[in-house]
Design a protein around this motif. Structure first.
Motif, short mmCIF file in Angstrom:
data_model
loop_
_atom_site.label_atom_id
_atom_site.label_comp_id
_atom_site.label_asym_id
_atom_site.label_seq_id
_atom_site.Cartn_x
_atom_site.Cartn_y
_atom_site.Cartn_z
N ARG A 140 12.09 0.35 26.97
CA ARG A 140 12.83 -0.91 26.96
C ARG A 140 13.94 -0.89 25.92
NH1 ARG A 140 11.95 -5.47 24.06
NH2 ARG A 140 9.77 -5.00 23.57
N PHE A 141 13.66 -0.33 24.74
CA PHE A 141 14.72 -0.24 23.74
C PHE A 141 15.84 0.70 24.21
CE2 PHE A 141 11.54 -1.91 20.68
CZ PHE A 141 12.31 -2.95 20.16
N PHE A 150 22.77 5.08 22.33
CA PHE A 150 21.47 5.51 21.81
C PHE A 150 20.79 6.46 22.79
CE2 PHE A 150 22.02 2.13 18.83
CZ PHE A 150 21.13 2.36 17.79
N SER A 151 20.05 7.40 22.24
CA SER A 151 19.22 8.29 23.04
C SER A 151 17.91 8.51 22.31
CB SER A 151 19.93 9.63 23.29
OG SER A 151 20.18 10.29 22.06
N ILE A 152 16.93 9.03 23.02
CA ILE A 152 15.60 9.25 22.45
C ILE A 152 15.57 10.62 21.78
CG2 ILE A 152 13.15 9.49 22.98
CD1 ILE A 152 13.58 7.57 25.31
N ALA A 153 15.08 10.66 20.56
CA ALA A 153 14.96 11.93 19.83
C ALA A 153 14.08 12.89 20.60
CB ALA A 153 14.39 11.67 18.44
N GLU A 154 14.39 14.19 20.49
CA GLU A 154 13.69 15.19 21.29
C GLU A 154 12.19 15.20 21.01
OE1 GLU A 154 13.91 20.00 22.28
OE2 GLU A 154 15.33 19.06 20.89
N ALA A 182 9.50 -6.92 32.77
CA ALA A 182 10.34 -8.09 32.97
C ALA A 182 11.43 -8.16 31.90
CB ALA A 182 9.49 -9.37 32.95
N ARG A 183 11.07 -7.87 30.67
CA ARG A 183 12.06 -7.87 29.59
C ARG A 183 13.08 -6.75 29.80
NH1 ARG A 183 9.18 -8.38 23.81
NH2 ARG A 183 11.38 -8.64 23.20
N ALA A 184 12.60 -5.60 30.26
CA ALA A 184 13.49 -4.47 30.49
C ALA A 184 14.50 -4.77 31.60
CB ALA A 184 12.69 -3.22 30.84
N SER A 191 18.28 0.22 34.30
CA SER A 191 17.92 1.50 34.93
C SER A 191 17.37 2.49 33.91
CB SER A 191 19.15 2.12 35.61
OG SER A 191 20.15 2.45 34.65
N GLU A 192 17.83 2.40 32.66
CA GLU A 192 17.40 3.35 31.65
C GLU A 192 15.91 3.24 31.37
OE1 GLU A 192 18.22 6.64 29.22
OE2 GLU A 192 19.40 5.63 30.78
N PHE A 193 15.35 2.06 31.50
CA PHE A 193 13.91 1.86 31.33
C PHE A 193 13.14 2.75 32.29
CE2 PHE A 193 10.06 -0.45 32.74
CZ PHE A 193 9.39 -0.61 31.55
#
Length: 408
Positions: A140-141, A150-154, A182-184, A191-193
């Motif tokens: 969600r973040f 922003f991207s998720i660290a490996e 629902a929040r996402a 779509s990123e969720f």
């Protein structure tokens, strides 16, 4: 007793974003002390207090220890000796594990500010894996901040995959999953969720009917993006860019679920996918504990969206039948919701941004034309019971016939 501003308020302040809610942590105190100061205790699992004036939430500093499976499998310690750093260490992401003291000084024991600057979503500690709900929270973040780069660290991405493959997600409570989803859906890039969950092999557990759309081909003439899963997420982002209506967003997400059931030998055609998808949705909604409103619209859009696409080719009687199925005369807002989800389906196709989609406006005009037909004149004619409804339907068909003559 020391009081610190924590979490999202500190993060958003550093990002230069408006703060929606402010949360506070109280260190070195206990429930009786806060009650004596006029704070109102709420929450059953651990003490959270509402400020007597601002009504903002103040939580006692706490630690957590994994004791069982799932979201509720924790024991919580809110002893007055728990330190601020110990409290921050139990949080999910480094960007959410910062605090600010009463003098405005930043406390950042896990380098959250650096991760903010580098646009990284990184878990605080290995304890992250103890709560399976955090897989959904980080997704969600990602949906909230994707537009900021922003991207998720490996290492965090590897951890998400490990958690998904451990089977721990099967213990999540459906209501909690729905809350996160629902929040996402209303985040900036919803779509990123689902992309994050897909990359982590978590989507097949959370929403298997959506997961199986990826890799399912569609006719290139109508869907240049080909992949049904990609089309679905493109449609979702288009819908979110035009509305924050949760009902519309969920309906857009679910409009093509039936394509995951298409027999292989007829691909890339998807004849009958509308009914297949609509028939799936009641059981999905029950399993995932969706509210009635969003679930009902999702089923309607799945069943009838292709009728909207072919609206100009439909007979007036068929259009009236569609409006009745939408419950347009008792829930007029449903027509606009349906029309918007159908527009999202149309524009969720690569290259279709250049084309017009007049069908949504035409459908709304049809509903307005039919709404002018009232029962009163027929009652005055002496009609009763079913005869009134039949006469009204005939008048509506005539109104639609007249309206269609003005269409290009």
């Amino acid at each position: 007793m020391q009081i610190y501003l924590v979490g999202g308020a500190v993060r958003d302040k550093l990002l230069g974003m408006p703060t929606q809610d402010r949360d506070w942590v109280v260190v070195g105190s206990h429930p009786d002390q806060l009650k004596a100061l006029g704070y109102q205790q709420v929450g059953a699992d651990f003490p959270v207090f509402l400020h007597p004036v601002s009504k903002e939430e103040y939580a006692l500093a706490r630690t957590e220890r994994k004791t069982g499976q799932g979201y509720q499998g924790f024991s919580v310690d809110f002893d007055s000796r728990v330190t601020l750093v110990e409290d921050l260490a139990r949080r999910d992401l480094t960007i959410n594990a910062m605090a600010e003291d009463e003098q405005g000084q930043l406390i950042d024991p896990f380098n959250g500010q650096a991760d903010l600057n580098n646009r990284r979503l990184r878990h605080v500690s290995p304890a992250f894996r103890e709560d399976p709900l955090r897989v959904l929270r980080i997704a969600r973040f990602a949906a909230r901040f994707q537009h900021l780069g922003f991207s998720i660290a490996e290492d965090t991405q590897h951890l998400l995959t490990s958690m998904a493959e451990s089977g721990e997600l099967t213990h999540l409570v459906a209501e909690r999953v729905w809350t996160e989803m629902a929040r996402a859906l209303t985040e900036t890039t919803p779509s990123e969720f689902f992309k994050v969950l897909k990359r982590a092999n978590a989507l097949k557990t959370i929403f298997p009917e959506l997961d199986r759309l990826f890799g399912v081909p569609q006719t290139m003439r109508w869907h240049p993006e080909v992949d049904t899963g990609i089309h679905t997420l493109k449609a979702l982002d288009w819908a979110r860019s035009h509305s924050a209506d949760l009902d519309v967003l969920l309906a857009t997400l679910c409009h093509d679920l039936g394509k995951g059931l298409t027999a292989t030998h007829i691909l890339p055609s998807h004849r009958g996918h509308e009914q297949l998808g609509a028939n799936l949705l009641p059981a999905i909604a029950q399993r995932m504990k969706w509210p009635n409103g969003p679930a009902q619209l999702a089923e309607i859009v799945a069943r009838y969206h292709t009728l909207c696409h072919t609206l100009t080719e439909l007979r007036p009687a068929t259009i009236l039948g569609l409006l009745k199925n939408l419950n347009a005369f008792r829930q007029p807002a449903r027509v606009e919701q349906f029309a918007l989800a159908c527009r999202a389906d149309f524009y969720g196709r690569s290259g279709f941004e250049q084309f017009d989609y007049p069908q949504s406006a035409l459908l709304i005009a049809c509903a307005s034309a039919c709404a002018t037909v009232q029962a009163t004149p027929f009652v005055k004619q002496g009609l009763t019971g079913r005869a009134i409804g039949e006469a009204m339907d005939q008048a509506r068909i005539e109104a639609l016939t007249q309206l269609k003559r003005s269409w290009p």
